[in-house]
Scaffold this active site. Structure first.
Site, mmCIF file in Angstrom:
data_model
loop_
_atom_site.group_PDB
_atom_site.id
_atom_site.type_symbol
_atom_site.label_atom_id
_atom_site.label_comp_id
_atom_site.label_asym_id
_atom_site.label_seq_id
_atom_site.Cartn_x
_atom_site.Cartn_y
_atom_site.Cartn_z
ATOM 1 N N GLU A 284 1.216 -1.209 0.632
ATOM 2 C CA GLU A 284 0.029 -0.143 0.338
ATOM 3 C C GLU A 284 0.914 1.274 -0.108
ATOM 4 O OE1 GLU A 284 -3.182 -0.566 -0.524
ATOM 5 O OE2 GLU A 284 -3.079 -2.176 -0.092
ATOM 6 N N CYS A 318 -2.272 9.214 3.748
ATOM 7 C CA CYS A 318 -2.028 9.102 2.838
ATOM 8 C C CYS A 318 -3.569 9.321 1.821
ATOM 9 C CB CYS A 318 -1.531 7.198 2.711
ATOM 10 S SG CYS A 318 -2.796 6.295 2.909
#
Ligand SMILES: NC(=O)c1ccc[n+]([C@@H]2O[C@H](COP(=O)([O-])OP(=O)(O)OC[C@H]3O[C@@H](n4cnc5c(N)ncnc54)[C@H](O)[C@@H]3O)[C@@H](O)[C@H]2O)c1
Ligand SMILES: N[C@@H](CCC=O)C(=O)O
Length: 524
Positions: A284, A318
């Protein structure tokens, strides 16, 4: 009395949270600055190399002294995890569920002390830190619910011939290296490691060097929860030697990584190149997340949602909004409201109740912020709000900067393309929703995206056209941030993620398993 759950999009919190958090903070002070070992096979190890971690809140506070694991310790941890694998993978799945549920219970019991630690290690405000612990707890419990519901992932198939037994069984891979980032030091490590362990794999966990203590607390919770020696191991220290070992070691069967695109891509390429056959990398990674504001938007809602997503935790998520495409007819009004709202965001010591935004994680991040502002000015952009670093009084001991809004950069400008991970938001006017969707998609990333539009047809067009993994419409609590396990599966497209299955979503556990078809004739 049961307290109201704090999530990232909670717009209010229980009064009781503050007293409990403040008590935990003062209790934590005496527990900072200690020396911490590595944990391999249930034993503690020290090395001749140590590093001290200073708090981003106040550089005079040392959160702890940690061991710098090198190649030797990384190899030892992988070997131990390999030895622990046969027994752990053969435990009754119910036993593994029980261990994970017990781990979640330990984290839940420690919610305020863990939140206080996250504040000191990562610089999060109290509500962000309490929400992170809650997310970690819910993540593990959600994984357990899924695993129980899947009944060990055993699916009967059509009998090949009369009397035959055919089934599909999902089985673990073996040893996983789990590598976590600084910005959700408890939750993201908990998400990856619990998924690997629950499904019968063993784990060598390496937290980020800025936030190792949260990783150690998680390790201790796994052990208290009943995960046996060797099934989970914890190494602190820099990424490089660890990466060198785990990409090359034949006993490593998978890598679960959350962090930057640069490191994630290196791990994927190197693991493939160095291993004898392909093995999974659940990665990720970063993003450059857009939010669209159309002419039909409720601007007050849009400004609140964008402010919280761009500047919550200083843009160090993020999922943070870093680009806004606003339709020309409302662009001026939106920008004016956003500038006012950004100016209201209180920046300061995240231990203080009133702080909306604490410090950046490091001097390097502060420098990135300063360089972005300077580059914007130099290349013809306008700084509409913020743009300054804050160094008055005690703030000089941390890395504090203002929430910043800029406009007027060309679409191809690096500041519009690269993830900065600081509170730096670019606003661009557009002629139409189509143009906004097109520009939003003009990136190598694809994690989160948002829209503010009161016209349902516009929202439908957005969901249809946007190429991001986690998409939100009209979300006041966070235009692009604040996914929650079991609510929004969190996974990136393109350079933001390798699996196409979101963390905290129905398919995540499958990333840690491989399918075996079993065909027999004797009723097995
Ligand atoms: N997509 C997501 O779910 C998600 C979530 C959180 C953070 N992130 C991303 O993480 C980044 C911020 O976190 P960061 O600064 O800690 O990221 P980072 O990539 O610098 O570090 C992440 C982890 O990788 C380790 N590492 C570094 N070099 C390594 C190497 N050569 N081999 C093995 N491990 C190595 C680090 O020590 C750390 O534990 C941002 O890009 C952010 O977008 C993504
Ligand atoms: N659940 C968090 C994860 C962010 C990662 O950096 C969010 O959706 O904002």
């Amino acid at each position: 009395m049961k307290m109201r759950k704090v999530t990232y999009v909670s717009l209010e919190s229980d009064e009781g949270m503050h007293a409990s958090y403040e008590a935990a903070l003062s209790d934590l002070e005496s527990r900072l600055g200690h020396r911490h070992p590595l944990f391999i096979g249930g034993k503690q190890f020290t090395t001749t190399r140590e590093f001290a971690v200073r708090s981003p809140v106040d550089q005079e506070v040392i959160t702890g002294h940690f061991q710098q694991a090198g190649e030797e310790e990384a190899k030892a941890a992988v070997e131990v995890a390999k030895d622990a694998y046969p027994a752990w993978s053969r435990t009754d799945p119910a036993e593994r569920v029980a261990a994970m549920r017990a781990t979640a219970k330990v984290l839940d019991r420690e919610v305020y002390s863990l939140a206080a630690l996250i504040t000191m290690e990562a610089g999060k405000t109290r509500s962000e830190a309490v929400a992170e612990v809650g997310e970690a707890v819910d993540m593990i419990r959600y994984h357990c619910d899924l695993y129980e519901r899947a009944d060990g992932f055993v699916v009967p198939m059509r009998p090949e011939t009369p009397g035959a037994t055919n089934r599909s069984v999902m089985r673990p891979h073996g040893v996983w290296a789990v590598i976590s980032p600084f910005n959700f030091p408890l939750d993201l490590a908990a998400g990856m490691a619990s998924a690997a362990l629950l499904t019968g794999n063993t784990v060598v966990l390496k937290p980020a060097s800025k936030t190792p203590l949260s990783g150690i607390r998680l390790y201790e919770a796994f052990v208290e929860g009943g995960v046996p020696d060797g099934a989970v191991n914890l190494l602190t220290g820099p990424g490089h030697p660890f990466g060198e070992v785990v990409t090359a070691h034949p006993a490593v069967d998978g890598i679960a990584f959350t962090g930057s695109r640069e490191v994630g891509m290196w791990l994927m390429r190197t693991f493939l190149a160095r291993q004898a056959y392909p093995k999974p990398v659940v990665a990720e990674m970063g993003s450059k997340n857009p939010c669209i504001v159309t002419g039909t938007a409720d601007l007050e809602k849009a400004v609140e949602g964008v402010t919280r997503a761009a500047f919550g935790y200083g843009g160090q998520k993020c999922s943070a909004t870093s680009r806004v495409y606003v339709q020309r007819e409302v662009a001026e009004e939106f920008a004016g409201m956003l500038i006012r709202r950004a100016g209201e965001c209180a920046v300061g010591d995240p231990r203080e109740r009133g702080a909306f935004m604490g410090p950046l994680i490091s001097a390097r991040a502060k420098q990135t912020f300063e360089e972005a502002v300077a580059r914007c000015r130099q290349d013809g952009g306008r700084v509409l709000a913020g743009g300054m670093t804050l160094e008055e009084g005690a703030l000089a001991r941390g890395f504090y900067v203002q929430p910043t809004v800029v406009a007027g950069l060309p679409e191809s400008h690096p500041l519009m393309k690269h993830e900065l991970f600081v509170p730096f938001l670019c606003v661009q006017p557009v002629a139409s929703l189509d143009e906004a969707i097109h520009l939003s998609n003009e990136t190598g990333y694809g994690l989160t995206a948002g829209i503010f539009a009161e016209d349902p047809g516009e929202v439908r067009s957005f969901f249809d056209g946007i190429r991001f993994g986690v998409c939100y419409a009209n979300r006041r609590g966070g235009a692009t941030t604040g996914a929650w396990p079991g609510v929004q599966p969190f996974g990136g497209w393109k350079a933001s993620g390798s699996m196409g299955k979101g963390v905290g979503g129905p398919y995540y556990l499958l990333s840690f398993l491989r399918e075996q078809a079993q065909s027999s004739r004797n009723g097995l």
